[in-house]
Design a protein around this motif. Structure first.
Motif, PDB file in Angstrom:
ATOM      1  N   ALA A   1     157.733  27.024  33.581  1.00  0.00           N
ATOM      2  CA  ALA A   1     156.739  27.612  32.684  1.00  0.00           C
ATOM      3  C   ALA A   1     157.313  28.752  31.863  1.00  0.00           C
ATOM      4  O   ALA A   1     156.768  29.105  30.815  1.00  0.00           O
ATOM      5  N   ASN A   2     158.415  29.323  32.336  1.00  0.00           N
ATOM      6  CA  ASN A   2     159.034  30.439  31.625  1.00  0.00           C
ATOM      7  C   ASN A   2     160.337  30.058  30.926  1.00  0.00           C
ATOM      8  O   ASN A   2     161.118  30.922  30.539  1.00  0.00           O
ATOM      9  N   GLY A   3     160.559  28.744  30.788  1.00  0.00           N
ATOM     10  CA  GLY A   3     161.629  28.287  29.929  1.00  0.00           C
ATOM     11  C   GLY A   3     162.998  28.119  30.533  1.00  0.00           C
ATOM     12  O   GLY A   3     163.989  28.056  29.812  1.00  0.00           O
ATOM     13  N   PHE A   4     163.096  28.010  31.872  1.00  0.00           N
ATOM     14  CA  PHE A   4     164.413  27.742  32.461  1.00  0.00           C
ATOM     15  C   PHE A   4     164.259  26.866  33.692  1.00  0.00           C
ATOM     16  O   PHE A   4     163.153  26.702  34.235  1.00  0.00           O
ATOM     17  N   SER A   5     165.350  26.281  34.134  1.00  0.00           N
ATOM     18  CA  SER A   5     165.348  25.345  35.251  1.00  0.00           C
ATOM     19  C   SER A   5     165.764  26.043  36.534  1.00  0.00           C
ATOM     20  O   SER A   5     166.785  26.737  36.574  1.00  0.00           O
ATOM     21  N   ILE A   6     164.990  25.834  37.606  1.00  0.00           N
ATOM     22  CA  ILE A   6     165.330  26.441  38.890  1.00  0.00           C
ATOM     23  C   ILE A   6     166.636  25.870  39.437  1.00  0.00           C
ATOM     24  O   ILE A   6     167.436  26.583  40.065  1.00  0.00           O
ATOM     25  N   LEU A   7     166.881  24.579  39.179  1.00  0.00           N
ATOM     26  CA  LEU A   7     168.119  23.963  39.675  1.00  0.00           C
ATOM     27  C   LEU A   7     169.338  24.544  38.962  1.00  0.00           C
ATOM     28  O   LEU A   7     170.384  24.784  39.583  1.00  0.00           O
TER      29      LEU A   7
ATOM     30  N   ALA B   1     172.899  36.864  32.138  1.00  0.00           N
ATOM     31  CA  ALA B   1     172.047  35.730  31.745  1.00  0.00           C
ATOM     32  C   ALA B   1     170.960  36.132  30.761  1.00  0.00           C
ATOM     33  O   ALA B   1     170.070  35.320  30.473  1.00  0.00           O
ATOM     34  N   GLY B   2     170.999  37.365  30.272  1.00  0.00           N
ATOM     35  CA  GLY B   2     170.072  37.746  29.211  1.00  0.00           C
ATOM     36  C   GLY B   2     168.953  38.678  29.604  1.00  0.00           C
ATOM     37  O   GLY B   2     168.126  39.043  28.764  1.00  0.00           O
ATOM     38  N   ALA B   3     168.882  39.085  30.881  1.00  0.00           N
ATOM     39  CA  ALA B   3     167.850  40.041  31.294  1.00  0.00           C
ATOM     40  C   ALA B   3     168.360  41.458  31.022  1.00  0.00           C
ATOM     41  O   ALA B   3     169.503  41.769  31.339  1.00  0.00           O
ATOM     42  N   PRO B   4     167.539  42.328  30.447  1.00  0.00           N
ATOM     43  CA  PRO B   4     167.997  43.682  30.134  1.00  0.00           C
ATOM     44  C   PRO B   4     168.267  44.507  31.393  1.00  0.00           C
ATOM     45  O   PRO B   4     167.638  44.282  32.432  1.00  0.00           O
ATOM     46  N   LYS B   5     169.187  45.446  31.261  1.00  0.00           N
ATOM     47  CA  LYS B   5     169.588  46.274  32.399  1.00  0.00           C
ATOM     48  C   LYS B   5     168.393  46.999  33.011  1.00  0.00           C
ATOM     49  O   LYS B   5     168.289  47.112  34.243  1.00  0.00           O
ATOM     50  N   SER B   6     167.479  47.491  32.181  1.00  0.00           N
ATOM     51  CA  SER B   6     166.338  48.251  32.698  1.00  0.00           C
ATOM     52  C   SER B   6     165.453  47.396  33.591  1.00  0.00           C
ATOM     53  O   SER B   6     164.978  47.849  34.635  1.00  0.00           O
ATOM     54  N   VAL B   7     165.220  46.133  33.213  1.00  0.00           N
ATOM     55  CA  VAL B   7     164.384  45.239  34.016  1.00  0.00           C
ATOM     56  C   VAL B   7     165.105  44.834  35.292  1.00  0.00           C
ATOM     57  O   VAL B   7     164.532  44.847  36.382  1.00  0.00           O
ATOM     58  N   VAL B   8     166.381  44.481  35.170  1.00  0.00           N
ATOM     59  CA  VAL B   8     167.170  44.102  36.347  1.00  0.00           C
ATOM     60  C   VAL B   8     167.194  45.245  37.358  1.00  0.00           C
ATOM     61  O   VAL B   8     166.993  45.057  38.559  1.00  0.00           O
ATOM     62  N   GLY B   9     167.430  46.456  36.855  1.00  0.00           N
ATOM     63  CA  GLY B   9     167.528  47.611  37.737  1.00  0.00           C
ATOM     64  C   GLY B   9     166.238  47.926  38.466  1.00  0.00           C
ATOM     65  O   GLY B   9     166.263  48.393  39.605  1.00  0.00           O
ATOM     66  N   LEU B  10     165.100  47.663  37.832  1.00  0.00           N
ATOM     67  CA  LEU B  10     163.813  47.941  38.470  1.00  0.00           C
ATOM     68  C   LEU B  10     163.369  46.814  39.401  1.00  0.00           C
ATOM     69  O   LEU B  10     162.920  47.060  40.522  1.00  0.00           O
TER      70      LEU B  10
ATOM     71  N   ALA C   1     168.646  32.537  24.332  1.00  0.00           N
ATOM     72  CA  ALA C   1     169.895  31.865  23.973  1.00  0.00           C
ATOM     73  C   ALA C   1     170.982  32.177  24.993  1.00  0.00           C
ATOM     74  O   ALA C   1     171.731  31.291  25.435  1.00  0.00           O
ATOM     75  N   GLN C   2     171.069  33.437  25.392  1.00  0.00           N
ATOM     76  CA  GLN C   2     172.070  33.832  26.386  1.00  0.00           C
ATOM     77  C   GLN C   2     171.756  33.226  27.754  1.00  0.00           C
ATOM     78  O   GLN C   2     172.653  32.805  28.483  1.00  0.00           O
ATOM     79  N   LEU C   3     170.458  33.135  28.071  1.00  0.00           N
ATOM     80  CA  LEU C   3     170.057  32.540  29.347  1.00  0.00           C
ATOM     81  C   LEU C   3     170.446  31.066  29.401  1.00  0.00           C
ATOM     82  O   LEU C   3     171.030  30.605  30.387  1.00  0.00           O
ATOM     83  N   GLN C   4     170.135  30.325  28.350  1.00  0.00           N
ATOM     84  CA  GLN C   4     170.445  28.895  28.345  1.00  0.00           C
ATOM     85  C   GLN C   4     171.950  28.654  28.342  1.00  0.00           C
ATOM     86  O   GLN C   4     172.435  27.698  28.955  1.00  0.00           O
ATOM     87  N   ALA C   5     172.683  29.528  27.649  1.00  0.00           N
ATOM     88  CA  ALA C   5     174.139  29.396  27.653  1.00  0.00           C
ATOM     89  C   ALA C   5     174.696  29.618  29.045  1.00  0.00           C
ATOM     90  O   ALA C   5     175.612  28.909  29.494  1.00  0.00           O
ATOM     91  N   ALA C   6     174.144  30.607  29.750  1.00  0.00           N
ATOM     92  CA  ALA C   6     174.629  30.905  31.103  1.00  0.00           C
ATOM     93  C   ALA C   6     174.247  29.804  32.089  1.00  0.00           C
ATOM     94  O   ALA C   6     175.083  29.325  32.852  1.00  0.00           O
TER      95      ALA C   6
ATOM     96  N   ALA D   1     181.373  33.299  27.692  1.00  0.00           N
ATOM     97  CA  ALA D   1     181.833  34.608  27.231  1.00  0.00           C
ATOM     98  C   ALA D   1     180.738  35.645  27.369  1.00  0.00           C
ATOM     99  O   ALA D   1     180.996  36.822  27.567  1.00  0.00           O
ATOM    100  N   ALA D   2     179.476  35.175  27.290  1.00  0.00           N
ATOM    101  CA  ALA D   2     178.357  36.106  27.428  1.00  0.00           C
ATOM    102  C   ALA D   2     177.878  36.208  28.860  1.00  0.00           C
ATOM    103  O   ALA D   2     177.115  37.069  29.212  1.00  0.00           O
ATOM    104  N   ALA D   3     178.325  35.273  29.711  1.00  0.00           N
ATOM    105  CA  ALA D   3     177.881  35.271  31.102  1.00  0.00           C
ATOM    106  C   ALA D   3     179.088  35.270  32.020  1.00  0.00           C
ATOM    107  O   ALA D   3     179.471  34.249  32.557  1.00  0.00           O
ATOM    108  N   PRO D   4     179.743  36.393  32.192  1.00  0.00           N
ATOM    109  CA  PRO D   4     180.974  36.448  32.947  1.00  0.00           C
ATOM    110  C   PRO D   4     180.776  36.228  34.430  1.00  0.00           C
ATOM    111  O   PRO D   4     179.698  36.415  34.969  1.00  0.00           O
ATOM    112  N   ASP D   5     181.854  35.807  35.064  1.00  0.00           N
ATOM    113  CA  ASP D   5     181.908  35.698  36.504  1.00  0.00           C
ATOM    114  C   ASP D   5     181.686  37.078  37.108  1.00  0.00           C
ATOM    115  O   ASP D   5     182.258  38.048  36.647  1.00  0.00           O
ATOM    116  N   PRO D   6     180.845  37.184  38.172  1.00  0.00           N
ATOM    117  CA  PRO D   6     180.581  38.494  38.740  1.00  0.00           C
ATOM    118  C   PRO D   6     181.808  39.117  39.373  1.00  0.00           C
ATOM    119  O   PRO D   6     181.820  40.310  39.663  1.00  0.00           O
TER     120      PRO D   6
END
Length: 451
Positions: free
Chosen positions: A255-261, A294-303, A419-424, A433-438
């Protein structure tokens, strides 16, 4: 005359043996074999797993502080901080409750404890006394007041995630309020974050060793044969968690535009690490990096991620209602609909009151049974021996649930880069290049595309 084809250098992929995913998988398999065939050796390898988890916990507080404080300071819109927190807690409440309901329904349908005919008088209540005592000492008020640290720096010394979150939010808000005066401090913290995430990359190289030692100990100490008599509960719990992840969380993701798999595939290294160490904290820093990539902003990830580690425990919630009903069924205790609803309501509260406590899954179960007198707390002795095998599934489900929650809250805020999420998630070469290995620190994009 044939046209001359330009020389195009093919993309060079890393050899399999250099992949963290392959290394951790091999380590888990090797650890399992050693634990099975040489159990005494496997038990002696426990310090390897413990040491790795301590290494990761050492870096969690700085990662949370730097991510949250710089993220909030960069937003400057303090109203948005409140919106993110409100949306995150609304999500946590809804899906934690859904997890409890799913566990309750499937336990009633499958009835994994039916037929064991256990006499309550034959149970060893002393085996679970320490968990019952810990549950008794845990209260909602005590939990809330414990979020406030003794000093500004004590969360970093004690490694308390919620206290670190509290200090980080206050510090980030203060920097945002001060404005330009805090700019040098913000730049310094952003530079420090590059060093800290580089340290994370260095520590993650030890992940296979930690997974090897932890899994060898688990199999060596408890043995695969020890789970045979309670296999129905274990299989039911794993299948229920799988249904919840693919069904409930999968629907939310769709529902939010990405695949769980695809998200699971994207986080496969972290999931294997959680499986091997039986600790979702072992992959927390890496999860935060990957969600940002994967495209989530630092502020949201951090919270959302650190808060979710204490308040969004889908796997633990499924476990609580399912384990409580298993104990009742095993002792031929018939619970009425009203008693099961009471069990559900108590579990909703107790799961928050014991958040962040070591062994929280077992402690919250003890807290729940202590308030529902129909099921004796001593019944927990039935599942004490297999709790370790169920903790892996709890941790994996909690981990995936928090990853989904972060991406969903980011989308609700209109801050998720699709776009960054789908690429990752799609594994697109350009998206890498936008989704580096951790395992790489910030600024390693050029090196990664050449690996």
């Amino acid at each position: 005359m044939q046209p001359v084809q330009p020389d195009v250098a093919p993309a060079v992929r890393k050899p399999l043996y250099r992949s963290l995913y392959v290394q951790v998988l091999a380590a888990i398999l090797l650890g399992g074999l050693i634990g099975h065939f040489w159990p005494d050796v496997g038990k002696e390898l426990k310090p390897l797993g413990d040491a790795f988890i301590k290494l990761v916990k050492m870096i969690i507080a700085p990662v949370i502080f730097l991510t949250i404080s710089t993220g909030i300071a960069g937003m400057r819109d303090l109203g948005r901080v409140g919106r993110v927190a409100t949306k995150a807690f609304a999500y946590f409440l809804v899906f934690s409750t859904l997890a409890l309901i799913v566990g309750l329904i499937i336990a009633n349908v499958v009835q994994p404890g039916r037929g064991l005919n256990i006499d309550p008088a034959s149970l060893n209540a002393g085996a679970v006394a320490q968990y019952a005592q810990a549950a008794h000492e845990t209260t909602i008020v005590g939990f809330l007041t414990s979020i406030i640290p003794t000093t500004l720096v004590s969360p970093f010394v004690e490694g308390n995630i919620l206290q670190t979150l509290f200090v980080s939010i206050l510090f980030g808000v203060a920097m945002a309020v001060v404005g330009d005066v805090a700019a040098p401090v913000q730049r310094g913290l952003e530079a420090l974050s590059q060093i800290v995430f580089r340290l994370v990359a260095i520590l993650m190289k030890a992940a296979p060793i930690g997974a090897f030692g932890a899994f060898a100990f688990t199999i060596g100490a408890y043995g695969i044969a020890s789970i045979a008599n309670l296999l129905a509960l274990i299989l039911t719990f794993y299948l229920t968690s799988l249904v919840f992840v693919l069904g409930v969380l999968g629907t939310v993701a769709w529902a939010n535009g990405f695949s769980i798999l695809r998200l699971i595939r994207y986080l496969k290294e972290e999931l294997l690490l959680v499986l091997g160490t039986s600790s979702s904290e072992a992959a927390l820093p890496s999860l935060m990096q990957k969600l940002e990539a994967a495209g989530a902003p630092k502020s949201v990830v951090g919270l959302v991620v650190p808060t979710g580690y204490s308040f969004n425990l889908d796997g633990t919630n499924i476990y609580m209602t399912m384990a409580a009903l298993f104990i009742a069924q095993a002792m031929n205790i018939e619970l009425s609909l009203q008693e099961q609803v009471a069990l559900l309501l108590v579990a909703m509260i107790s799961s928050k009151g014991a958040a962040g406590i070591t062994g929280a899954g077992f402690i919250t179960l003890a807290a729940t049974l202590a308030v529902v007198p129909s099921v004796p707390v001593a019944g927990m002795a039935l599942i004490l021996g297999i709790d370790r095998f169920m903790s892996e599934c709890r941790a994996l489900t909690n981990f995936v649930g928090n990853a989904v929650a972060t991406l969903v809250v980011a989308r609700w805020e209109g801050q998720l880069d699709q776009a960054q999420l789908q690429a990752a998630l799609g594994g697109d070469p350009e998206g890498l290049a936008a989704a580096p290995d951790p395992a790489a620190g910030p600024g390693d994009k050029e090196r990664l595309t050449a690996d």
